[in-house]
Design an enzyme around this catalytic site. Sequence first.
Site, mmCIF file in Angstrom:
data_model
loop_
_atom_site.group_PDB
_atom_site.id
_atom_site.type_symbol
_atom_site.label_atom_id
_atom_site.label_comp_id
_atom_site.label_asym_id
_atom_site.label_seq_id
_atom_site.Cartn_x
_atom_site.Cartn_y
_atom_site.Cartn_z
ATOM 1 N N LEU A 1 0.818 -1.213 0.000
ATOM 2 C CA LEU A 1 0.000 0.000 0.000
ATOM 3 C C LEU A 1 0.856 1.268 0.000
ATOM 4 C CD1 LEU A 1 -2.377 -1.525 2.647
ATOM 5 C CD2 LEU A 1 -2.989 -1.096 0.254
ATOM 6 N N PRO A 2 0.265 2.411 -0.373
ATOM 7 C CA PRO A 2 1.064 3.629 -0.558
ATOM 8 C C PRO A 2 1.638 4.239 0.716
ATOM 9 C CG PRO A 2 -0.997 3.747 -1.799
ATOM 10 C CD PRO A 2 -1.109 2.570 -0.878
ATOM 11 N N THR B 1 6.056 0.583 2.342
ATOM 12 C CA THR B 1 7.098 1.342 3.030
ATOM 13 C C THR B 1 6.416 2.389 3.888
ATOM 14 O OG1 THR B 1 8.744 1.012 1.281
ATOM 15 C CG2 THR B 1 9.070 2.882 2.739
ATOM 16 N N LYS C 1 14.724 -0.206 5.433
ATOM 17 C CA LYS C 1 14.304 0.452 4.192
ATOM 18 C C LYS C 1 14.522 1.965 4.254
ATOM 19 C CE LYS C 1 12.409 1.165 0.178
ATOM 20 N NZ LYS C 1 11.026 0.838 -0.177
ATOM 21 N N LYS D 1 8.690 11.053 0.166
ATOM 22 C CA LYS D 1 7.970 10.348 1.229
ATOM 23 C C LYS D 1 8.936 9.583 2.128
ATOM 24 C CE LYS D 1 5.573 6.022 1.829
ATOM 25 N NZ LYS D 1 5.194 4.779 1.153
#
Length: 295
Positions: A64-65, A95, A170, A245
């Site tokens: 998912l975003p 992420t 990450k 982001k």
Amino acid sequence: MNIAFIGLGNMGAPMARNLIKAGHQLNLFDLNQSVLAELAQLGGRIAASPKAAAEGAELVITMLPAAAHVRSVWLGEDGVLAGIARGVPAVDCSTIDPQTARDVAAAAAKQGVAMADAPVSGGTGGAQAGTLTFMVGAGTELFAALQPVLAQMGRNIVHCGEVGTGQIAKICNNLLLGISMIGVSEAMALGDALGIDTKVLAGIINSSTGRCWSSDTYNPWPGVIETAPAARGYTGGFGAELMLKDLGLATEAARQAHQPVVLGAVAQQLYQAMSQRGEGGKDFSAIVNSYRKPQ
């Protein structure tokens, strides 16, 4: 295996496609009806909600975003936890920030569901080729259960530690990636301004101490690497908005940990400026245009 796969964007769709090719039965949910129709033609089953997708699944995967989407898909009234059976393993490949990963995993644990976080690296090309790197935060038993399925979507499946550590790996990696791309951009632009052939400069950097992935594989200067986004107008690849982001996640996590990330903060501001110029849809390597002379 009957797998629920929720989130079929630029990364999720090719990942799901690889699982279908590997012989799994997928229960699919996404808001994009066209991608659902495409995957249904390959044998996937379309579900009406995350809850419906999770019902009867032997494994649940989400991609998912952002953190808000993860919370909604998992914790909402029609979310995964409303449909998943006790004892079914689960993994979120989005992420997001480490705390959200831990919070959602804790809610899942209360229902007898072991959940991992496993963000990926490798971009859309890696997702299509099945060569992604998965950074997995999970207990030992859950990691062992997930590894064979993740290996059908990726080449490197790395156990980072307990839940949340995948996200830590990450955001630290992408913090460095954002910084290194800016460094390569500055060096290439300086060399160009001073009059050296940029291909010669890149060759020297790539055989010297300045060598890094941002230079030898993904060089931001047009004409240096034929397979890099710079060779196709900075289309495809990893969008600048996504880098922004991730840098935001890193700087926020650093704030919470009282850990200085001086270069990370500068990188975040440079990508923010790029976004404000209307270039957020381009590949993140287009940050080089902040340094290039007007053409």
